[in-house]
Design a protein around this motif. Sequence first.
Motif, PDB file in Angstrom:
ATOM      1  N   TYR A   1      -9.783   1.384  -1.859  1.00 25.76           N
ATOM      2  CA  TYR A   1      -8.253   1.112  -2.101  1.00 25.76           C
ATOM      3  C   TYR A   1      -7.594   0.355  -0.987  1.00 25.76           C
ATOM      4  O   TYR A   1      -8.292   0.221   0.095  1.00 25.76           O
ATOM      5  CB  TYR A   1      -7.629   2.636  -2.208  1.00 25.76           C
ATOM      6  CG  TYR A   1      -7.884   3.617  -1.047  1.00 25.76           C
ATOM      7  CD1 TYR A   1      -6.995   3.616   0.180  1.00 25.76           C
ATOM      8  CD2 TYR A   1      -8.889   4.481  -1.031  1.00 25.76           C
ATOM      9  CE1 TYR A   1      -7.240   4.173   1.063  1.00 25.76           C
ATOM     10  CE2 TYR A   1      -8.944   5.313  -0.070  1.00 25.76           C
ATOM     11  CZ  TYR A   1      -8.233   5.031   0.994  1.00 25.76           C
ATOM     12  OH  TYR A   1      -8.500   6.173   2.179  1.00 25.76           O
TER      13      TYR A   1
ATOM     14  N   ASP B   1      -1.653   8.990  -8.366  1.00 33.27           N
ATOM     15  CA  ASP B   1      -2.373   7.917  -8.793  1.00 33.27           C
ATOM     16  C   ASP B   1      -2.389   7.789 -10.148  1.00 33.27           C
ATOM     17  O   ASP B   1      -2.545   8.774 -10.803  1.00 33.27           O
ATOM     18  CB  ASP B   1      -3.838   7.918  -8.112  1.00 33.27           C
ATOM     19  CG  ASP B   1      -3.772   7.976  -6.744  1.00 33.27           C
ATOM     20  OD1 ASP B   1      -3.240   6.873  -5.986  1.00 33.27           O
ATOM     21  OD2 ASP B   1      -4.085   8.964  -6.126  1.00 33.27           O
TER      22      ASP B   1
ATOM     23  N   SER C   1     -13.932   5.362  -5.477  1.00 32.16           N
ATOM     24  CA  SER C   1     -12.697   3.963  -5.480  1.00 32.16           C
ATOM     25  C   SER C   1     -12.492   3.650  -4.112  1.00 32.16           C
ATOM     26  O   SER C   1     -12.895   4.262  -3.109  1.00 32.16           O
ATOM     27  CB  SER C   1     -11.402   4.883  -5.724  1.00 32.16           C
ATOM     28  OG  SER C   1     -10.918   6.030  -4.816  1.00 32.16           O
TER      29      SER C   1
END
Length: 244
Positions: A237, A47, A235
Amino acid sequence: PLLADQPQGYLGFPVVMVGAQMELFPTAKSHTMAPKLRRIGLLASYDRVLKIESRVSYRDDGGAERSVPVPTKQESFAIGGAYRWLVGKAQTGPVVQAQLRYNQLKFVFDTSTLAALPGDVRFDVPSVTYKYLDPGMGLRLPIGESTKFIVDGRVFIMMSTGDLQREDQYGATKVLGFDFDAAFDFLATKKVYIRAGFRYSRFSHTFGGNGELSNNRDNDPTDIDVSGARDNFMSGYLQSGFNF
């Protein structure tokens, strides 16, 4: 008492990240391999944040608020293995998965722009390069024919933290870390899936007392002024992938 020279801390903000992930069980459908060996798989991921810029804010001699940009880079990768087994006899039943990966997570500042700061303004947020192993367990739980709930939990066995542990930064540190990942998979077709999820990671530091920025903030290097810190990464996603 409160220190006059308080650590700055870092206030994050939402950024856009792109990445790729692989879960490969190459012998899962083999008719000749022993059943236990068919459960072994390979894991890999990468990532990277597309663009992130940090800023150092301060007030000049006239009281006006100023700031200096600090280019910043965040990226991570992981590689390792997994072992999974089916709960029950039905092929569509829940799957438990154990895993172990080697990870590297970088959050690095380009400090070349800090020469523009006045002499009495200090940027004391260190770059980090976390290197660690993450043994963990997970569950894949089918919900109907086209939806699956995925949950993973991992603990961190820390190997290195990068610049943070230098003596001119915060020095030696003991780190306790973990992460938690939860997601839903939706089958768009027989082979294509869409995954929506949330991940939270934490690195909790306890400083050993041999760093310039942990001990000497009150001009007395004999005692610890900053005993610890916490690094959080959150996060949400959205992924799309293929089942082979």
